[in-house]
Write a protein that holds these residues in place. Structure first.
Motif, PDB file in Angstrom:
ATOM      1  N   TYR A  77      -1.720   4.447  -9.350  1.00 27.04           N
ATOM      2  CA  TYR A  77      -1.599   5.759  -8.713  1.00 27.04           C
ATOM      3  C   TYR A  77      -2.751   5.932  -7.725  1.00 27.04           C
ATOM      4  O   TYR A  77      -3.648   5.095  -7.641  1.00 27.04           O
ATOM      5  CB  TYR A  77      -1.597   6.877  -9.751  1.00 27.04           C
ATOM      6  CG  TYR A  77      -2.917   7.117 -10.454  1.00 27.04           C
ATOM      7  CD1 TYR A  77      -3.773   8.145 -10.046  1.00 27.04           C
ATOM      8  CD2 TYR A  77      -3.310   6.340 -11.539  1.00 27.04           C
ATOM      9  CE1 TYR A  77      -4.978   8.391 -10.695  1.00 27.04           C
ATOM     10  CE2 TYR A  77      -4.514   6.579 -12.197  1.00 27.04           C
ATOM     11  CZ  TYR A  77      -5.344   7.589 -11.773  1.00 27.04           C
ATOM     12  OH  TYR A  77      -6.530   7.828 -12.411  1.00 27.04           O
ATOM     13  N   ARG A  78      -2.717   7.022  -6.984  1.00 26.31           N
ATOM     14  CA  ARG A  78      -3.799   7.359  -6.054  1.00 26.31           C
ATOM     15  C   ARG A  78      -4.480   8.655  -6.474  1.00 26.31           C
ATOM     16  O   ARG A  78      -3.826   9.584  -6.943  1.00 26.31           O
ATOM     17  CB  ARG A  78      -3.270   7.496  -4.622  1.00 26.31           C
ATOM     18  CG  ARG A  78      -2.845   6.179  -3.992  1.00 26.31           C
ATOM     19  CD  ARG A  78      -2.589   6.325  -2.504  1.00 26.31           C
ATOM     20  NE  ARG A  78      -2.089   5.081  -1.947  1.00 26.31           N
ATOM     21  CZ  ARG A  78      -2.870   4.069  -1.561  1.00 26.31           C
ATOM     22  NH1 ARG A  78      -4.193   4.189  -1.657  1.00 26.31           N
ATOM     23  NH2 ARG A  78      -2.340   2.960  -1.079  1.00 26.31           N
ATOM     24  N   GLY A 130      -7.094   9.561  -1.989  1.00 23.94           N
ATOM     25  CA  GLY A 130      -6.333   8.410  -1.521  1.00 23.94           C
ATOM     26  C   GLY A 130      -6.733   7.071  -2.100  1.00 23.94           C
ATOM     27  O   GLY A 130      -6.156   6.038  -1.721  1.00 23.94           O
ATOM     28  N   ALA A 165      -6.691   3.970  -4.463  1.00 27.20           N
ATOM     29  CA  ALA A 165      -5.739   3.364  -5.394  1.00 27.20           C
ATOM     30  C   ALA A 165      -6.446   3.031  -6.709  1.00 27.20           C
ATOM     31  O   ALA A 165      -7.589   2.567  -6.728  1.00 27.20           O
ATOM     32  CB  ALA A 165      -5.132   2.112  -4.796  1.00 27.20           C
ATOM     33  N   THR A 198      -0.326  12.828 -12.337  1.00 25.11           N
ATOM     34  CA  THR A 198      -1.708  12.949 -11.896  1.00 25.11           C
ATOM     35  C   THR A 198      -2.175  14.383 -12.063  1.00 25.11           C
ATOM     36  O   THR A 198      -1.398  15.337 -11.912  1.00 25.11           O
ATOM     37  CB  THR A 198      -1.855  12.500 -10.433  1.00 25.11           C
ATOM     38  OG1 THR A 198      -0.901  13.203  -9.622  1.00 25.11           O
ATOM     39  CG2 THR A 198      -1.635  11.008 -10.300  1.00 25.11           C
ATOM     40  N   ASP A 212       0.817  -1.222   0.000  1.00 25.02           N
ATOM     41  CA  ASP A 212       0.000   0.000   0.000  1.00 25.02           C
ATOM     42  C   ASP A 212       0.846   1.265   0.000  1.00 25.02           C
ATOM     43  O   ASP A 212       0.485   2.273  -0.628  1.00 25.02           O
ATOM     44  CB  ASP A 212      -1.006  -0.014   1.155  1.00 25.02           C
ATOM     45  CG  ASP A 212      -0.372  -0.214   2.521  1.00 25.02           C
ATOM     46  OD1 ASP A 212       0.880  -0.192   2.639  1.00 25.02           O
ATOM     47  OD2 ASP A 212      -1.127  -0.406   3.499  1.00 25.02           O
ATOM     48  N   HIS A 213       2.005   1.236   0.668  1.00 26.02           N
ATOM     49  CA  HIS A 213       2.833   2.448   0.740  1.00 26.02           C
ATOM     50  C   HIS A 213       3.552   2.741  -0.579  1.00 26.02           C
ATOM     51  O   HIS A 213       4.062   3.847  -0.778  1.00 26.02           O
ATOM     52  CB  HIS A 213       3.860   2.329   1.875  1.00 26.02           C
ATOM     53  CG  HIS A 213       4.860   1.216   1.691  1.00 26.02           C
ATOM     54  ND1 HIS A 213       5.949   1.334   0.869  1.00 26.02           N
ATOM     55  CD2 HIS A 213       4.916  -0.030   2.228  1.00 26.02           C
ATOM     56  CE1 HIS A 213       6.654   0.197   0.906  1.00 26.02           C
ATOM     57  NE2 HIS A 213       6.042  -0.643   1.713  1.00 26.02           N
ATOM     58  N   GLU A 214       3.601   1.772  -1.477  1.00 24.94           N
ATOM     59  CA  GLU A 214       4.258   1.998  -2.767  1.00 24.94           C
ATOM     60  C   GLU A 214       3.412   2.839  -3.716  1.00 24.94           C
ATOM     61  O   GLU A 214       3.939   3.522  -4.598  1.00 24.94           O
ATOM     62  CB  GLU A 214       4.563   0.670  -3.454  1.00 24.94           C
ATOM     63  CG  GLU A 214       5.615  -0.201  -2.803  1.00 24.94           C
ATOM     64  CD  GLU A 214       5.881  -1.438  -3.623  1.00 24.94           C
ATOM     65  OE1 GLU A 214       6.897  -1.453  -4.357  1.00 24.94           O
ATOM     66  OE2 GLU A 214       5.079  -2.399  -3.547  1.00 24.94           O
ATOM     67  N   VAL A 215       2.099   2.753  -3.573  1.00 24.20           N
ATOM     68  CA  VAL A 215       1.201   3.438  -4.502  1.00 24.20           C
ATOM     69  C   VAL A 215       0.925   4.840  -3.969  1.00 24.20           C
ATOM     70  O   VAL A 215       0.344   5.006  -2.886  1.00 24.20           O
ATOM     71  CB  VAL A 215      -0.110   2.650  -4.688  1.00 24.20           C
ATOM     72  CG1 VAL A 215      -1.022   3.353  -5.691  1.00 24.20           C
ATOM     73  CG2 VAL A 215       0.187   1.232  -5.154  1.00 24.20           C
ATOM     74  N   THR A 216       1.333   5.839  -4.721  1.00 20.62           N
ATOM     75  CA  THR A 216       1.233   7.235  -4.286  1.00 20.62           C
ATOM     76  C   THR A 216       0.607   8.074  -5.417  1.00 20.62           C
ATOM     77  O   THR A 216       0.144   7.541  -6.429  1.00 20.62           O
ATOM     78  CB  THR A 216       2.618   7.794  -3.941  1.00 20.62           C
ATOM     79  OG1 THR A 216       3.406   7.880  -5.140  1.00 20.62           O
ATOM     80  CG2 THR A 216       3.325   6.903  -2.927  1.00 20.62           C
ATOM     81  N   ARG A 217       0.630   9.366  -5.243  1.00 21.26           N
ATOM     82  CA  ARG A 217       0.137  10.260  -6.295  1.00 21.26           C
ATOM     83  C   ARG A 217       1.039  10.210  -7.537  1.00 21.26           C
ATOM     84  O   ARG A 217       0.589  10.506  -8.638  1.00 21.26           O
ATOM     85  CB  ARG A 217       0.052  11.692  -5.772  1.00 21.26           C
ATOM     86  CG  ARG A 217      -1.060  11.937  -4.784  1.00 21.26           C
ATOM     87  CD  ARG A 217      -2.413  11.962  -5.476  1.00 21.26           C
ATOM     88  NE  ARG A 217      -2.664  13.224  -6.179  1.00 21.26           N
ATOM     89  CZ  ARG A 217      -3.559  13.377  -7.146  1.00 21.26           C
ATOM     90  NH1 ARG A 217      -4.250  12.335  -7.582  1.00 21.26           N
ATOM     91  NH2 ARG A 217      -3.747  14.560  -7.707  1.00 21.26           N
ATOM     92  N   LYS A 218       2.280   9.828  -7.358  1.00 21.07           N
ATOM     93  CA  LYS A 218       3.172   9.676  -8.512  1.00 21.07           C
ATOM     94  C   LYS A 218       2.936   8.310  -9.138  1.00 21.07           C
ATOM     95  O   LYS A 218       3.089   7.284  -8.481  1.00 21.07           O
ATOM     96  CB  LYS A 218       4.635   9.805  -8.082  1.00 21.07           C
ATOM     97  CG  LYS A 218       5.613   9.694  -9.242  1.00 21.07           C
ATOM     98  CD  LYS A 218       7.050   9.848  -8.776  1.00 21.07           C
ATOM     99  CE  LYS A 218       8.009   9.730  -9.957  1.00 21.07           C
ATOM    100  NZ  LYS A 218       9.424   9.882  -9.534  1.00 21.07           N
TER     101      LYS A 218
END
Length: 393
Positions: free
Chosen positions: A48-49, A53, A55, A74, A28-34
């Protein structure tokens, strides 16, 4: 109950991977706005998120010229902009903006895949979206339960995902591959029991009144300082189709009731494993080691994670070499021993899922038949004996 003959064989051909299933795409921490790229079951994805928030998993190819969306950025609440010509897609995969024109082509869409976040992972479903029931996510509750503590990592394994499943279903290899940490000769000498149903295979092994190997001796001393003496050791391996294996492991002071259910005089861990196929010859191996003692100790968490990482590094080296040998000997058939019973049932369940999707290779079709009565679940009465699929012998 039937023991596997040492002269029996089964194909080493790749079965493929079911698509109507949840696969872990990332922590879960790997998927971000980038946006990030990841290939799952041979399908490139852009993850992406949204601003709130959530995913998202989109096909990693723009409708216009197939540029990778994971290289984009994004935009706004839930948009993802193509890095090549600026087309923007929302989280459902529909184009919401095109450069230099007001009219949006109605065919401008990219596939969007169902996503569920559970047990510290982002899971994705690549098959029929109407079948994507979140309740079908394999149970890995120890990953997020306050009664367990631990951490894990991802291994990029240069081998077919089924080789990792084989490796985890038969832990007798620990005696030889992991002799300095968790291996011991009692692994090959002990009895085991194989049971199964339509979705799971379980291999259970108990080793009673033995010396603890170095890894488990350290863990006993973490909980019981200065511990010396014999232990009862257990390994209960549970596979859930198509690619998740949770292993209940531990040791307890010998004769204190662990086989009967009282593990209070021991240490208990769960090795959580879920393997996501990338291609026919590569996979993402997500794992964690969770424990139910000394929950507040970050030191123990880090030591266990690093220790297990070292153990799995030895597996990675062996599996990579095995894949290279398979590539060099494409017509060779595997020979099966008693210890392969669990892995053979795993392959049977994968075959059934592929058959249900109409994707079972023609050469493998006969093996998808239902097991005969002789292969019903049973308990082993001699070392390394177990029920096995008759058609696979």
């Amino acid at each position: 109950m039937t023991a596997v003959s040492t002269t029996s064989s089964t194909t080493n051909k790749v079965l493929g991977y079911p698509l109507n299933a949840w696969y872990v795409a990332a922590w879960d921490h790997e998927v971000t706005r980038k946006p990030m790229a990841r290939r799952i079951a041979d399908r490139p994805l852009a993850l992406y998120r949204t601003e709130d928030g959530k995913a998202v998993a989109l096909a990693d190819a723009c409708w216009h010229r197939l540029a990778p969306l994971s290289m984009g950025k994004t935009m706004g609440r839930d948009g993802l902009q193509c890095p090549y010509h600026g087309i923007v897609y929302n989280s459902a995969g529909r184009c919401i903006s095109m450069p230099a024109q007001e009219t949006i082509n109605p065919s401008a869409t990219v596939p969007s895949f169902p996503v569920v976040e559970r047990y510290r992972y982002v899971w994705v479903w690549l098959g029929d979206p109407t079948l994507a029931n979140p309740d079908l996510v394999p149970d890995m509750h120890q990953m997020s339960s306050p009664e367990w503590a631990g951490d894990g990592q991802t291994i990029f394994a240069p081998c077919n995902y089924q080789l990792v499943l084989d490796n985890l279903m038969d832990l007798t290899h620990e005696e030889f591959v992991h002799s300095s940490s968790i291996g011991q000769e009692e692994l090959s000498e002990s009895e085991f029991v194989v049971t199964h149903d339509d979705d799971t295979v379980t291999v259970s092994r108990w080793m009673l009144n033995i010396d603890p190997p170095p890894f488990w001796l350290k863990n006993m001393r973490d909980k019981f300082p200065g511990f010396e003496g014999k232990v009862d050791r257990w390994q209960i391996i549970t596979f859930r189709a198509p690619s998740t294996i949770n292993i209940d492991v531990g040791v307890a002071k010998a004769g204190t009731g662990a086989p009967e259910g009282d593990r209070s005089q021991g240490v208990n861990g769960f090795v959580m494993n879920t393997i996501t196929p990338e291609t026919d010859k590569t996979c993402h191996y997500f794992w964690a080691f969770m424990r139910n003692y000394r929950l507040d100790s970050q030191l123990i968490t880090t030591q266990l994670r690093d220790g297990v990482h070292g153990v799995f590094g030895e597996d990675e080296e062996m599996l990579s070499a095995q894949q290279a040998a398979i590539d060099a000997n494409p017509d060779y058939e595997f020979y099966n021993l008693n210890i392969d019973a669990g892995g053979m049932w795993v392959r049977r369940l994968i075959e059934r899922r592929l058959a249900a999707e109409g994707r079972l290779p023609a050469a493998g079709a006969p093996a998808a038949a239902a097991p005969t009565a002789a292969a019903a679940p049973s308990a082993a009465s001699a070392p390394n004996s177990a029920a096995v699929p008759t058609a696979a012998r």
